[in-house]
Structure formats: structure tokens, C-alpha cells
Design a protein around this motif. Structure first.
Motif, PDB file in Angstrom:
ATOM      1  N   GLN A 257       0.860  -1.194   0.000  1.00 50.25           N
ATOM      2  CA  GLN A 257       0.000   0.000   0.000  1.00 50.25           C
ATOM      3  C   GLN A 257       0.890   1.236   0.000  1.00 50.25           C
ATOM      4  N   TYR A 273      -4.975   7.954  -6.233  1.00 44.32           N
ATOM      5  CA  TYR A 273      -3.811   7.144  -6.676  1.00 44.32           C
ATOM      6  C   TYR A 273      -4.144   6.427  -7.996  1.00 44.32           C
ATOM      7  N   ILE A 288      -4.911  -0.932  -8.318  1.00 41.25           N
ATOM      8  CA  ILE A 288      -4.637  -0.019  -7.208  1.00 41.25           C
ATOM      9  C   ILE A 288      -5.941   0.657  -6.794  1.00 41.25           C
ATOM     10  N   ILE A 295      -2.407  -1.810  -3.411  1.00 39.01           N
ATOM     11  CA  ILE A 295      -2.137  -2.537  -4.669  1.00 39.01           C
ATOM     12  C   ILE A 295      -2.401  -4.026  -4.423  1.00 39.01           C
ATOM     13  N   VAL A 313       3.697   4.905  -9.502  1.00 43.73           N
ATOM     14  CA  VAL A 313       2.379   5.216  -8.943  1.00 43.73           C
ATOM     15  C   VAL A 313       2.276   6.736  -8.801  1.00 43.73           C
TER      16      VAL A 313
END
Length: 806
Positions: A257, A273, A288, A295, A313
Motif C-alpha cells: 500500500q 492514486y 490499485i 495494490i 504510482v
């Protein structure tokens, strides 16, 4: 930017290490990606030091799960050429090094060579942005020098062909500031203050440029909206996130995460995100959560497909400000792949006389796992006469470890078991069938050393009398038998002329009609020979016994058959059961067929009897005055065959002490019995003949006086030589049921039984008149019994005599 020009020239670099019978190095080639199909990588045969003329016999070929799709070997000239288009990015992604390896296997003799082909990158991919347009919101209170992170471009090429930098279209307020941390992230820097009232929005072109020659570019549109203040960008807790996970992780499992913070409040502090990548294998493998940055796995991971993942990310607040963090995910290998066994070369069938240590097959064993999970051990399961010998890297030879025998086992199913060193280990098995071809190593075999065959005599020529078979446990031509007959005699009439044999079926035929009385048995040798090379043979003895048939009638030896009738004197004083005469017969057959039986015709059965087994004729009662003096006795001799054969003999028996006494009685009895008969005529003729013979004998008696001393011994006894000599071969045939041979009679006859002559005999007064013939089982009497024909009162001076008519 210009695209890649056609006809681009490429170069292949080659590194070669000498190999001989085993892998001691590697052959290295280097090529560029995207080469045309059919392009030659290099001459593999020449680089291996192989003669072009031997390529066909050595059968060089590629052994690989992947490389054999992209490369082929020309069997005529040994060129290694490209069979399919090679895309380095598809094979290796962003890896720094990309190479394809395979094993080149050559047979006769067996050699294994390791070949490595490095795939060099070309500038065939332009940089690409994830989106064609990006929207930024900037507060008009943003101070000069403020930096705004932009989304980076992605170039699938590597090295100098990878992403080199960015260019920003000309404007008065913004410039680019480059930041490099593994991946270049462009930053937009504000140089002059913004005035929303003067200009509320800006459109800038961001261009990404790679380092290829010629360079390729990619662009995206940046739209900037001037808003009120949002002066804090999201900040990740880590610039790089690293994590290791097992390939067996279940679907929808949390990998990690990510987290970012934003000091703004309200909408400007709300972070979203997302993945900042265009690679499909990443987007297909992970998801995600846009709210919390969690994730998770989207599909099953496979270490053997992808060993690691690297992506970016992005965290974006409500005001449009973004920040990026790198995520590195390493996949841990697990022992989830069983070893794979493949047959590279197989020789079948194998001759059964193959020497131990001969290679019959080459196998390759591979395990897609890595480390101990990919280390494989092999062994042969069962008691087959084969063993494994490690050849090179993951190759094993299957060789014979003992002698083979097709007649015991014609085919072997060799079970190969491969196991890795994982925990727990995984196993796989493969069965390889190896057939044995026959060689001529077994001779034919007959069931018996000697065969006894019984064939009745008088058989038809050409008829089958026996069938003989041999067995050969070889196969095909080596078991195809041919039969022949070999004689084991050196005479004029060899046994091989008696029989013949069908060379294919072994049926034996008689070549001639057999005669038991000529040849009771003969021996032939039968040979069976196979069709192998060299041929092998075996023999057996065939003893053929000729079985007697009743094809010979009895032959009467006594009384002998003559032109005239046979007369014998029966003493008047004979008692009941006295031996009168004996019929002697023989039969050339044997066994039951030679057992003789003697019978009288029924008309004489009341006066005389005959022994059924010995042929002795005896009186059945004492003679009376009323009895007939002359008897004609017919004796029938039959054998015991089927159907029986017979012969007959007739004896004329006269009852009386002398012919002089008998003739008148015979005449009177004949007149009484048949007044109209011609008996008197016969008696007159007989008396005349007797008188003539009497005169003749007187003359002979005078002559014999001079030779009395010489002939005295000659007339003492007439032995059995008067009868024809019996073949001694008949003696063994008559052992029961008839008279033993030789059987002789001493009778008073003329010197030559074939002539009607008379002989004078010197009387012996001291010998009583008993019987006409005194015979027993040892012979046919003697001369002294014949002297009983002389009357008691007759003397030589009186000139009286007894006549025996033979």
C-alpha cells in the motif's frame, strides 16, 4: 523526429569457443532485433569446426523450448538463420541484457554445443506519454520558481535508444527542470508570476526525445488553468517502494500500500492514486485502490513468465497537483513446475547383440523453476538393462548396461523419473519404448532326438507318412525353416531314396512301396535349417518301422507238392492217437500274420485228427475190419492275418502192413462201395507198373552190389537236405504258432525226390514195425522208421520189399 530508415545495416558480432564431444564453452552471436526472416546469423557448422559434407549424417538440430521458434539451421550448409521476427522488448522488456540460448545437438558421434545469441536494441520505439493531454490547475498566487511534476514518457528501448530528455514549446512563463531518479520525471518551473486576469489558461507542448540516431519523439498537450491558490503537492512517504511476494499468492491479495500526504485542505488535499504506466502486463497483473493506494493482484503471478515488476504510482490532489513514486515488486520462485523430459534422439529398434555401453537415446531434462527448485536428477525406474549417463548440462544418455536377448524380452519400456531439489520435490516420469531387432542366435530345435514312425507295408508311393516340425525362437527370416532328408547309409539303396520331405511344411512322403519281408526298418536323418545369416541348423533321427501286413500265404514244406499223389502207409495195428504224419508249413509274414492253424476237411475228421498248432496227424480210433483202408486227407493251413490266407496239401493214407496185403482189400472195398467205379482199372495199372519197377530195381540191385561198400553209408540215412534250404531270415519270424525251424525228416526216399525212382533198402529184422513216420518237434523222423515197411517174414533171400512212393 524521423522514423527508422529502411534497409538499416546491421552487424553480427561472433565469439567462438572450441568444443569437442562435450560442452566446454559457448558460441556467442550478437544480432539486432527486428531482422528480416531468413537473415543469416552465422555459419554454425563452420564455427563448430564441422565438415559441411558431414552435416546430413550428423543431423544437427536445435533443442530449445523458445529459441527453436526464432532460429533454424540449414542442414545443407550449416547456416544459422532467423525463422521469425524478434522483438527485444517483447522478449526481455526493459532488461539491460537480452539473449536467447539453445543447445545444438549433433549425432554420429553425439555432441552438444551451447549457443547464446545476444539481442541488441534498435531505436524502433518512440517515447510515448500515457495521455495525450494533461490538465494542470495553478493558483495565480504561485510564486516564480514553483515546480510542478509532469507525467513522464515511456520508451521501450534501452540504452542510448531510450528516453533522453524533454523539450517544452516556447512560452513566456514556464521552463523545464529535469529530475533524474532512474526514470526521468519532467518538472514544469514557473519563471514569471501568473495573472489570471491577464491570461486564465495556457497550452504547452511537451516533447519527449530519445537518444537514437535518428532520434524519435513523442508529445503530449499540457493545459494549464490558472485558479486560486493550491500551493501543496502530494508527497509520498517513500520515493521507492520495494516488496517481494511469492508467485503462488492468491488472486486479489494485497501486495503493498502506497501512501502520500498533502498539506492542503478541502478539495486540494484529497489525493487520488493511479498507475503511471502503459505496460499491459502490469495493468493486467495488478490493481490499485484510487482512494487508499492499496495494490492487489489481479491474476496469478508466474515467476517463469515475469520475475519482477517495475512501475510508477501517481498521487494527485484535488487541485491537480501530482507526485510520483516508483514501485519495485520481485517475484519469489516456488517449486511449482515439474521437470520436463524430452527425447532428443532415439535409436529403435536396437539389435539384440548390442554391446553393453551402447547409446540408444539422448534425453533433455529441464525445469522452469530456478535455484534448487530447478536442479534436476534423473534415474531409470525398474530393472530394465539400461542406465543413465549425464552428458552435458541437462542432457542424459540412455545406454545399455548388460547384454540383451530378444527371445526373452522383445521390447523394453524404459521409465525415466526426473525429480527436482525443491521442498517438497516434484517428480515427472516419461516412458521410452525401445524395441529389439532379431539376430540369428538360436538354432532350430526338434521336440525329440529320435522319432519312431510305423508305416504298413505295401503302401502307395507318394503318400504322406509323418509330419515333423522344429521350432526356432528367432523371428522373421531367422525363424524361417527349410527341411531336408540326409541318408545315413552308404549302400546302393540309401534311405534318402525311400522318403522325401516337403522343405516348407515338414511333411514326409514315401517314395516307394515298402516291403516288410525285404526291409523291416530304415533310418533317415532330417535336417532343419533356418534362413539367417549365417544359417543355423539342427537334425533329428527318423526311425521308420515297416509294419507287416498279411500279404504272404502259408507255404507247405511237407509234404512237398509233386506231380503225382502222395501215399503213406498207416500200420494196421496203430493205436488210438498214434502219430501218422505231420504237415510242416511256414509263413513269410510275422507276428499274428504268421501264426498258423491246421485243419482237416470234415470228411476225414472221423478217422484222423490233426493238432491245430503243430500239424501232427493222429488216428482217432483203432482200425476195424469194416474200416476203409484208403483215405484221402486234405489239410488246410490258415494264418492268423486279416483277411486270413491259406494253403492246402493232400495226403493219401493207406491202412495196412504192406501194399500186397492192402491192394486186395482195397479192391474188394472199392467194389462194395462203388461197383461201377474204375478202381480195378487203376489197380491193374498199378500192379503192372509195380512189376515193371520191380524188374528195374532188380537190375539196379545187381549193379549196386559192386558199390555196396561205397553206398552203404549213403543209404544209411537220408537227411533233411532232400528238402530245399530255408532262408535263415525266416527263422526269426516263426517263433510261435507253428513248427520250429529248421525242421527235418529222415524219410526213405529216392536219391532225388523230383524223380519217380525206387531205392532198395536193406531190411533190419531187429527193428519192429511201429509207425510209418516217427516224427517229433525236433525233426522229421529217420530211416529206421522207414524200415518198418518190410514185413516181419520177408527176408532179402525171398526178394520181398516194401515200396515207398514219394
Amino acid at each position: 523526429m524521423q522514423g527508422r530508415p529502411k534497409g538499416i545495416r546491421w552487424q553480427v558480432t561472433f565469439l567462438f569457443s572450441w568444443l569437442c564431444h562435450s560442452v566446454s564453452g559457448q558460441i556467442h552471436y550478437s544480432i539486432v532485433e527486428e531482422m528480416r526472416k531468413g537473415s543469416v546469423v552465422g555459419n554454425l557448422a563452420k564455427d563448430l569446426g564441422m565438415n559441411i559434407k558431414d552435416l546430413s549424417a550428423r543431423k544437427i538440430h536445435i533443442v530449445s523450448d523458445v529459441s527453436e521458434k526464432y532460429f533454424h539451421i540449414n542442414p545443407k550448409n550449416g547456416d544459422l538463420y532467423i525463422a521469425d521476427k524478434i522483438d527485444r522488448e517483447t522478449l526481455c522488456g526493459a532488461a539491460a541484457e537480452c539473449a536467447l540460448t539453445f543447445d545444438a545437438v549433433a549425432e554420429n558421434p553425439l555432441n552438444i554445443f551451447s549457443v547464446k545469441i545476444a539481442i541488441q536494441d534498435i531505436n524502433d520505439n518512440p517515447p510515448r506519454f500515457i495521455q495525450d493531454k494533461y490538465v494542470l490547475q495553478m493558483s495565480e498566487h504561485t510564486l516564480p520558481g514553483a515546480k510542478f511534476n509532469l507525467k513522464n514518457a515511456i520508451d521501450l528501448d534501452i540504452g542510448i535508444n531510450g528516453l533522453k530528455g524533454y523539450r517544452l514549446s516556447a512560452n513566456q512563463h514556464f521552463v523545464l527542470s529535469h529530475q533524474t531518479d532512474g526514470i526521468a520525471f519532467p518538472e514544469l518551473v514557473l519563471e514569471k508570476p501568473l495573472d489570471r486576469e491577464a491570461q486564465s489558461s495556457y497550452e504547452l507542448i511537451l516533447t519527449a526525445v530519445d537518444g537514437g540516431i535518428p532520434a524519435q519523439t513523442g508529445t503530449t498537450l499540457i493545459q494549464i488553468s490558472v485558479t486560486d491558490i493550491n500551493d501543496n503537492t502530494p508527497t509520498f512517504t517513500q520515493n521507492i517502494y520495494k516488496v517481494q511476494i511469492k508467485e503462488s499468492m492468491p488472486l486479489n491479495s494485497t501486495v503493498l500500500q502506497v501512501s502520500a500526504n498533502d498539506a492542503d485542505e478541502g478539495v486540494n488535499g484529497q489525493i487520488t492514486y493511479s498507475f503511471n504506466t502503459i505496460l499491459n502486463h502490469i495493468l493486467e497483473s495488478f490493481t490499485i485502490n484510487p482512494s487508499n493506494g492499496e495494490i492487489k493482484t489481479k491474476e496469478h503471478l508466474d515467476y517463469e513468465v515475469t520475475k519482477n515488476y517495475e512501475f510508477t504510482v501517481e498521487a494527485k490532489d484535488g487541485g491537480g497537483l501530482v507526485s510520483n513514486a516508483k514501485v519495485l515488486i520481485d517475484i519469489l520462485d516456488e517449486n511449482d513446475n515439474v521437470p520436463d523430459i524430452s527425447i532428443t534422439s532415439l535409436s529403435s529398434p536396437v539389435p539384440e547383440d548390442t554391446e553393453p555401453g551402447t547409446v540408444v537415446s539422448l534425453i533433455a531434462v529441464r525445469d522452469k523453476d530456478s535455484g534448487p527448485n530447478g536442479e534436476v536428477q534423473c534415474q531409470v525406474i525398474g530393472d530394465a538393462p539400461f542406465q543413465l549417463i549425464s552428458s552435458a548440462s541437462n542432457f542424459y544418455k540412455i545406454v545399455t548396461k548388460s547384454s540383451l536377448d530378444r527371445e526373452q524380452t522383445s521390447s523394453y519400456n524404459i521409465t525415466i523419473q526426473a525429480s527436482d531439489k525443491g521442498s517438497p520435490p516434484l517428480f515427472s516420469e516419461k516412458m521410452i519404448q525401445v524395441d529389439l531387432s532379431d539376430v540369428n542366435d538360436n538354432a532350430p530345435v526338434f521336440e525329440k532326438w529320435t522319432y519312431d514312425v510305423y508305416v504298413p507295408e505295401n503302401n502307395l508311393p507318394g503318400v504322406s507318412i509323418f509330419s515333423i516340425q522344429a521350432k526356432d525362437i528367432d523371428s522373421l527370416e531367422n525363424a524361417k525353416l527349410t527341411y531336408s532328408v540326409v541318408s545315413n547309409t552308404d549302400g546302393k539303396d540309401p534311405s534318402s531314396l525311400h522318403v522325401s520331405i516337403n522343405p516348407v511344411t515338414g511333411v514326409i512322403y514315401a517314395q516307394k512301396s515298402f516291403d516288410y519281408e525285404q526291409n523291416r526298418e530304415f533310418i533317415v536323418q532330417v535336417v532343419a535349417k533356418d534362413s539367417g545369416s549365417p544359417p543355423m541348423n539342427a537334425s533329428t533321427t527318423l526311425r521308420i518301422h515297416v509294419v507287416d501286413q498279411n500279404d504272404n500265404p502259408p507255404v507247405i514244406l511237407y509234404p512237398a507238392t509233386m506231380d503225382g499223389p502222395i501215399f503213406e502207409m498207416v500200420p494196421w495195428s496203430s493205436e488210438q492217437g498214434s502219430l501218422i504224419s505231420k504237415v510242416v508249413a511256414v509263413d513269410a509274414d510275422s507276428g499274428h500274420n504268421a501264426w498258423l492253424s491246421y485243419f482237416l476237411q470234415s470228411s476225414e475228421s472221423s478217422v484222423f485228427t490233426i493238432d491245430q498248432h503243430t500239424g501232427e496227424i493222429r488216428t482217432s480210433h483203432v482200425f476195424q475190419e469194416r474200416d476203409v483202408l484208403k483215405h484221402k486227407v486234405t489239410v488246410i493251413v490258415k494264418d492268423n492275418g486279416f483277411p486270413p490266407l491259406s494253403a492246402s496239401a493232400t495226403l493219401n493214407l493207406v491202412v495196412g502192413d504192406s501194399f500186397q496185403q492192402v491192394i486186395p482189400k482195397i479192391s474188394s472195398q472199392s467194389n462194395k462201395l462203388d461197383s461201377g467205379s474204375n478202381l480195378q482199372i487203376y489197380l491193374v495199372v498199378a500192379l503192372a507198373l509195380i512189376s515193371f519197377l520191380f524188374l528195374l530195381t532188380v537190375i539196379f540191385a545187381i549193379i549196386s552190389k559192386y558199390r555196396e561198400s561205397k553206398y552203404a553209408s549213403s543209404f544209411g540215412s537220408v537227411n533233411a537236405n532232400l528238402y530245399p534250404t530255408i532262408d535263415p531270415r525266416f527263422i526269426s519270424q516263426f517263433k510261435s504258432g507253428t513248427l520250429q525251424l529248421p525242421y527235418s525228416y529222415d524219410v526213405c526216399v529216392t536219391l532225388d525226390s523230383r524223380k519217380n525212382d525206387f531205392a532198395y533198402l536193406r531190411p533190419q529184422s531187429n527193428v519192429p514195425v511201429d509207425h510209418l513216420i516217427d516224427a517229433d518237434d525236433s525233426g522229421l523222423g529217420n530211416e529206421s522208421s522207414k524200415d518198418s515197411l518190410l514185413a516181419e517174414n520177408i527176408s532179402p533171400q525171398a526178394g520181398m520189399f516194401d515200396l515207398v512212393w514219394w
